[in-house]
Design a protein around this motif. Structure first.
Motif, PDB file in Angstrom:
ATOM      1  N   SER A 115       0.828  -1.212   0.000  1.00  0.00           N
ATOM      2  CA  SER A 115       0.000   0.000   0.000  1.00  0.00           C
ATOM      3  C   SER A 115       0.863   1.264   0.000  1.00  0.00           C
ATOM      4  CB  SER A 115      -0.953   0.001   1.184  1.00  0.00           C
ATOM      5  OG  SER A 115      -0.202  -0.037   2.366  1.00  0.00           O
ATOM      6  N   SER A 116       2.020   1.201   0.681  1.00  0.00           N
ATOM      7  CA  SER A 116       2.861   2.402   0.693  1.00  0.00           C
ATOM      8  C   SER A 116       3.626   2.537  -0.628  1.00  0.00           C
ATOM      9  CB  SER A 116       3.826   2.360   1.861  1.00  0.00           C
ATOM     10  OG  SER A 116       4.621   1.206   1.762  1.00  0.00           O
ATOM     11  N   PRO A 129      -3.391   4.832   0.995  1.00  0.00           N
ATOM     12  CA  PRO A 129      -3.007   3.581   1.676  1.00  0.00           C
ATOM     13  C   PRO A 129      -4.083   3.125   2.660  1.00  0.00           C
ATOM     14  CG  PRO A 129      -1.247   5.212   1.822  1.00  0.00           C
ATOM     15  CD  PRO A 129      -2.449   5.907   1.308  1.00  0.00           C
TER      16      PRO A 129
END
Lengths: 400, 271
Positions: free
Chosen positions: A202-203, A320
């Protein structure tokens, strides 16, 4: 240059640039190195440092029996039998309960009224895990499953079952019977893999997507030079597919390397995080792999759609959270019962990928597959469209 | 008292404009960023778009580039109205954005190659021109292959400038082209801009650096609070706003200070 040719050149140039940026040191380490390292640390490293060490399981039963049947003794007999050839667990019978409770390893105590309670109420086992690691937790899961199978079989047939062929999976359910052993074997590892990779990626999604372009102030340049703005999205989507495949491969490689370094004890961990190859085929693993890749792709597209519709700072904070939130919601529900469905799960795109994977692996070809496939493709089309529309909004050009 | 009517005075016969905007307006939620701007950029000239911070210069430029849709009004570039289909203009204008915009993980050469490819141009064909610019701007070979993020601000700006002009577009939009550059490089860049105009290119320049404006600007447009309060030749702006000192910088400062008397644009076009 002819217009059609220019369109092709532009897509090619964008794709080359995006893929080249994906393989830059910092990004590549995060996307391709992270999952490998994590799985290696979780599986390989503990095995390297602890493979020679074995656990003692101290067992004592006070069970007085009921109607001539002592279920406690049957459980102990089966445990001893099951771990007879195990190099990592040694079952030791002791003559008092205090030894069990004072153990520095693992302990199991069966109280005196166990059989009676098993016939009429809910029996209780006392367990000690003085070591309390992921490995001992997995062993305990196995011990409890053996105890449960013995008790149920004993009550039903008045015979002591042969435990060895029974896989030590979480409790059998109605769904397990419908979907069979393959789905049961892959459900938890697949769910875990899906959650972990989405959380990890997600990052890094923002590194693949438009947040990075905004940070480098290149978006304005791209928008003014690219004839068809959907090329920007297509190029990023193809890059996201490559990143998703690479990330998933890295995860699998981490498990494989970790396992090859480990001892037989690692196989207990593999039931939780990896794939039980005695039940699953390579084809099943490939299906699971594809399901994870599609889920990762959806996660990247969500990030991209958010990036394109919000200012950079807002997008970097929100995107995120959207992916991790959906993944957490999916995982914690699936954790309770990996084969069940619920209304809440059915609106979660990650569940659609997971469910399709499970259904195909178990060979259950029903309407659900078509439904989830349509939903996945529809969502992808909507996200791409949403991102393409959003990129032309003024917000996408602003940083704050 | 000045008339609030649209006052357009052409003192020469030039009516051939590369960029024309008509009643160009952009509203963000409730904020009017650009209000009824009628910009006229003559072909083969350097037109300086001036204004205090937040006057609407960047928004106007983005609408001309076809990356922001106007709320109202039209943009015509080289005789083609692009408001209906912004795709028409994309790739037709060389752009140097306000801040150095390049892929910082790539080298300047990789960035230049990317821009060339994005415009469907061959690197081999651009090589002689590139070598010429490198020479003019005293760019050494080692700089070209260094990671962009490791270059100084001035070096980054110089490469961004090359990225804007290497694609050989007829129109160039240059936002602060010499910002962060040393005196020598700034002088070379100004010379390159003049050479490009000599070749027939049209430059829309946005800058706060007076030396750039004094040397380069042939025509000026002054934006204030989203309105074009004046456009005309450099001499016209001096006559209008600094008739006593005849100083260009004074003229700009006075123009910026002039209060807006009406939210309906006052537009004076004096060519």
């Amino acid at each position: 240059m002819k217009e059609k040719n220019l369109y092709f050149y532009q897509l090619k140039a964008l794709l080359k640039k995006d893929i080249s940026l994906l393989f830059r040191k910092r990004v590549a380490i995060l996307i391709f190195g992270g999952p490998f390292l994590l799985m290696f640390l979780m599986i390989g490293l503990p095995s390297l440092f602890g493979s020679e060490q074995s656990f003692n399981l101290l067992v004592y039963s006070d069970d007085l029996g009921y109607g001539g049947n002592v279920i406690g003794d049957a459980i102990i007999g089966n445990l001893s039998e099951y771990y007879l050839d195990s190099s990592s667990i040694k079952v030791e019978l002791v003559d008092n309960s205090s030894s069990v409770f004072k153990t520095k390893d693992l302990g199991l105590y069966i109280p005196e009224n166990f059989s009676e309670f098993a016939y009429f109420s809910i029996p209780i086992l006392y367990t000690v895990d003085a070591v309390n690691t992921m490995q001992t937790n997995s062993v305990f899961q196995g011990i409890l499953t053996i105890a449960e199978k013995v008790m149920i079989t004993f009550l039903a047939n008045r015979t002591v079952p042969d435990i060895n062929p029974i896989p030590l999976q979480p409790q059998s359910s109605g769904e397990e019977i419908i979907y069979g052993p393959k789905a049961t074997a892959i459900a938890y590892p697949l769910g875990y893999m899906l959650f972990l990779l989405i959380a990890l990626n997600s990052s890094s999604n923002s590194l693949i997507g438009f947040a990075r372009e905004k940070r480098m102030r290149t978006l304005e340049l791209l928008l003014s030079y690219t004839h068809n703005h959907s090329f920007l999205i297509i190029s990023k989507t193809i890059t996201a597919i490559i990143a998703s495949v690479g990330s998933t491969l890295s995860y699998v490689l981490g498990i494989v390397v970790g396992t090859s370094l480990g001892s037989a004890r690692t196989s207990v961990l593999l039931d939780a995080f990896g794939f039980n190859m005695s039940v699953l085929t390579v084809w099943d693993i490939i299906i699971g792999f594809i399901a994870v890749v599609v889920a990762l792709l959806i996660s990247t597209l969500i990030t991209m759609a958010v990036d394109c519709n919000l200012t950079r700072e807002a997008a970097e904070r929100l995107s995120p959270l959207v992916s991790i939130g959906l993944a957490m919601f999916f995982y914690f529900v699936v954790l309770m019962n990996p084969l069940a469905t619920s209304t809440g799960l059915m609106i979660n795109p990650f569940f659609w990928c997971y469910r399709i994977g499970l259904l195909i692996i178990s060979g259950v070809w029903n309407y659900e597959i078509i439904l989830y496939l349509v939903l996945i493709l529809g969502l992808m089309a909507v996200l791409v469209r949403f991102a393409t529309k959003g990129i032309q909004k003024e917000k996408s050009l602003y940083l704050d | 008292m000045r008339s609030f009517k649209k006052q357009i005075v052409f003192t020469n016969t030039m009516t051939d404009y590369m960029i024309e905007t008509s009643s160009l307006t952009k509203v963000f939620k409730e904020k009017v960023a650009v209000r009824g701007v009628n910009l006229l950029v003559p072909k083969g000239s350097i037109y300086a778009l001036l204004g205090p911070n937040g006057a609407g210069k960047t928004t106007t430029i983005r609408m001309i580039l076809g990356i922001l849709a106007p709320t109202e009004g039209t943009v015509t570039v080289n005789g083609v109205e692009i408001t209906i289909d912004p795709k028409m203009i994309r790739g037709q204008i060389g752009l140097l954005p306000q801040y150095s915009s390049a892929y910082v993980d790539l080298t300047p050469m990789q960035n230049i190659k990317f821009i060339l490819k994005l415009n469907g141009q061959s690197f081999e064909e651009a090589k002689p021109k590139l070598a010429e610019y490198f020479k003019k701007l005293e760019i050494t070979e080692d700089l070209v292959h260094k990671q962009f993020s490791k270059l100084s601000g001035g070096e980054q700006r110089a490469f961004s400038f090359i990225m804007a002009i290497i694609t050989d577009k007829d129109i160039l939009i240059l936002d602060e082209p010499t910002s962060g550059l040393d005196i020598t490089k700034a002088k070379y860049i100004r010379q390159i801009i003049k050479d490009l105009v000599e070749e027939g290119k049209t430059v829309l320049l946005s800058s706060h650096i007076v030396s750039d404006l004094e040397e380069l600007a042939e025509y000026c447009g002054i934006l204030k609070e989203g309105q074009l309060i004046f456009q005309g030749t450099k001499d016209a702006i001096i006559d209008q706003y600094a008739s006593d000192t005849k100083d260009f910088e004074d003229a700009i400062v006075n123009a910026f200070k002039t209060p807006l008397q009406n939210k309906n644009a006052i537009q004076e076009v004096i060519f």
